[in-house]
Design an enzyme around this catalytic site. Structure first.
Site, short mmCIF file in Angstrom:
data_model
loop_
_atom_site.label_atom_id
_atom_site.label_comp_id
_atom_site.label_asym_id
_atom_site.label_seq_id
_atom_site.Cartn_x
_atom_site.Cartn_y
_atom_site.Cartn_z
N HIS A 16 116.35 48.08 118.13
CA HIS A 16 116.22 49.22 117.74
C HIS A 16 114.39 49.50 117.60
CE1 HIS A 16 116.42 53.12 115.59
NE2 HIS A 16 115.31 53.61 116.70
N HIS A 18 110.81 51.09 119.84
CA HIS A 18 110.39 52.28 120.30
C HIS A 18 109.02 51.78 121.06
CE1 HIS A 18 112.34 55.33 118.39
NE2 HIS A 18 112.26 54.44 117.71
N ASN A 44 113.08 58.38 123.10
CA ASN A 44 113.04 59.67 122.36
C ASN A 44 111.39 59.94 123.12
OD1 ASN A 44 111.32 57.63 121.20
ND2 ASN A 44 111.88 58.87 119.02
N LYS A 102 121.56 57.60 122.66
CA LYS A 102 121.27 57.74 121.40
C LYS A 102 121.59 59.12 121.01
CE LYS A 102 118.75 57.14 118.27
NZ LYS A 102 117.76 56.67 117.68
N HIS A 139 120.93 58.14 115.46
CA HIS A 139 119.99 58.76 114.52
C HIS A 139 121.10 59.67 113.00
CE1 HIS A 139 116.50 59.21 112.72
NE2 HIS A 139 116.53 59.81 112.37
N HIS A 177 118.96 52.01 111.89
CA HIS A 177 118.07 51.95 110.47
C HIS A 177 119.02 52.54 109.57
CE1 HIS A 177 117.85 55.87 112.01
NE2 HIS A 177 116.95 55.24 112.71
N ASP A 250 113.10 48.81 114.52
CA ASP A 250 112.80 50.29 114.04
C ASP A 250 110.97 50.75 114.39
OD1 ASP A 250 112.83 53.47 114.37
OD2 ASP A 250 113.13 53.50 112.74
N HIS A 254 102.37 55.20 115.61
CA HIS A 254 101.71 56.55 115.97
C HIS A 254 100.66 55.98 116.25
CE1 HIS A 254 104.82 58.97 116.00
NE2 HIS A 254 105.44 58.07 115.64
N ALA A 266 106.01 60.00 111.54
CA ALA A 266 106.85 58.91 111.26
C ALA A 266 107.48 58.16 111.75
CB ALA A 266 108.72 59.77 110.41
O1 DOR Z 1 110.33 56.91 111.57
C1 DOR Z 1 110.73 57.03 113.09
N1 DOR Z 1 110.25 56.83 113.60
N2 DOR Z 1 112.57 57.76 112.95
C2 DOR Z 1 112.06 58.15 114.25
O2 DOR Z 1 113.75 58.43 114.22
C3 DOR Z 1 111.47 58.54 115.37
C4 DOR Z 1 110.55 56.96 115.35
C5 DOR Z 1 109.47 58.25 116.48
O3 DOR Z 1 110.17 57.86 117.33
O4 DOR Z 1 108.25 57.96 115.40
ZN ZN Z 2 113.97 54.62 115.66
#
Ligand code: DOR
Ligand code: ZN
Length: 347
Positions: A16, A18, A44, A102, A139, A177, A250, A254, A266
């Protein structure tokens, strides 16, 4: 038993991750590829990855962002929407593009606005996935704003996931997660068709850390960290040897400016420290002998893929990792996850 000075295991995979796109992809992909042979890539993006053609293009961009000698393989996923096309799902799986799809409940988290508003809307898509043996990655948080944020996982299991498993008995599902004892127990009760991934950060701290000395945006992610009893349940599950539990970082970068603000995003960027933190947790639990199963064997087994043949070696010395990494082409940076407690492993 004394602590070893090195730890050699089969090269792990991240089930998992990103990796983002553009400048963030350029900044982050390398860090995942340095630690992991393969990673399940979250879809995403904006706009989300919903077609086979989009996934193929995104996979190319990821491959270009990582030097070929890393031998890194991105495993692509389809973002399910209310309009998910069963034929597109089946075709992408048969062509070897999709590894899984997903499910983001609409508005549950970052970039989930196009997510699923009701499980009825994706029933046909899930039937197609059952037929072609394509796992559903979930999720698992209820989206009703009335539900307390710390109860959203438990409510989702009861109200959404349990009925969904009944309705689609052939569907394999990963509860991603996991953050609660309820999540652990739910996976244990459905072992065989259900897997559960666990992040390094949810193993490292409980919800108090988010508010220690003030609000700390770099400890904020979704699902949000819960009480200590839940963290302990996660640690027991990860180190138990139960093949249903496997590694999923996960990692969710950002830029610092979008987290350090009035309505911060988040997501925790843990890719540079993931294996070091997992090793620390397993050492604290006196279960280093279980790390390889969790990190390198259980995931491939769930997905029906071979385990990696290469090995990695972790060194028992204090963690060496940057506080932040720079994003190319500007003045932005991403803060790297560092637990509050010492990490005695480097890589
Ligand atoms: O904290 C998170 N960030 N949870 C998620 O489900 C998505 C992820 C994100 O894409 O930033
Ligand atoms: Zn995630």
């Amino acid at each position: 038993m004394s602590t070893p000075t090195t730890l050699s295991i089969r090269r792990p995979d991240d089930w998992h991750a990103h990796l983002r796109d553009g400048a963030l992809l350029a900044a982050c992909a390398l860090h995942t590829a340095r630690q992991f042979a393969r990673a399940i890539i979250m879809p995403n993006l904006v706009p989300p990855v919903t077609t086979v053609a989009q996934a193929v293009d995104y996979r190319d961009r990821i491959r270009r962002a990582v030097p070929a000698d890393f031998g890194f393989e991105p495993l692509m996923t389809c973002y399910l929407t209310d309009g998910a096309d069963p034929a597109e799902l089946a075709r992408g799986k048969q062509e070897g593009v999709w590894v899984a799809a997903k499910l983001y409940p609409a508005h549950a988290t970052t970039n989930s606005a196009h997510g699923v508003t009701s499980m009825d809307k994706i029933a046909k898509a899930l039937e197609a996935m059952e037929k072609v043996g394509m796992p559903l990655l979930v999720h698992g948080e209820a989206t009703d704003p009335e539900v307390d944020i710390f109860d959203r996982e438990a409510v989702f299991l009861d109200k959404v996931l349990a009925p969904l498993l009944k309705r689609h008995p052939g569907l394999k599902v990963v509860l991603e997660h996991i953050t609660t004892r309820d999540g652990v127990q739910f996976v244990e009760a459905n072992t065989g068709r259900l897997g559960g991934t666990i992040t390094p950060h949810h193993l490292s701290y409980n919800r108090n850390a988010i508010f220690k000395g003030g609000i700390r945006p770099h400890f904020y992610c979704l699902p949000i960290a819960k009480r200590e009893e839940h963290r302990l349940a996660l640690r027991r599950a990860a180190t138990s040897g139960n093949p249903a539990f496997f590694l999923g970082t996960d990692t969710a970068p950002h830029t610092a400016d979008t987290k350090e603000c009035a309505c911060g995003c988040a997501g925790i960027f843990n890719a540079p420290v993931a294996m070091q933190v997992y090793a620390q947790v397993f050492m604290e639990e006196k279960a280093l002998d279980q790390l390889e199963a969790f990190a390198s064997l259980n995931g491939p087994r769930f997905y029906g893929l071979p385990a990696n043949e290469e090995r990695i070696t972790l060194q028992a010395r204090p963690l060496e990792a940057p506080e932040r990494i720079e994003v190319p082409g500007g003045d932005k940076s991403i803060v790297v996850f560092h637990p509050d407690t010492p990490v005695g492993w480097s890589f």
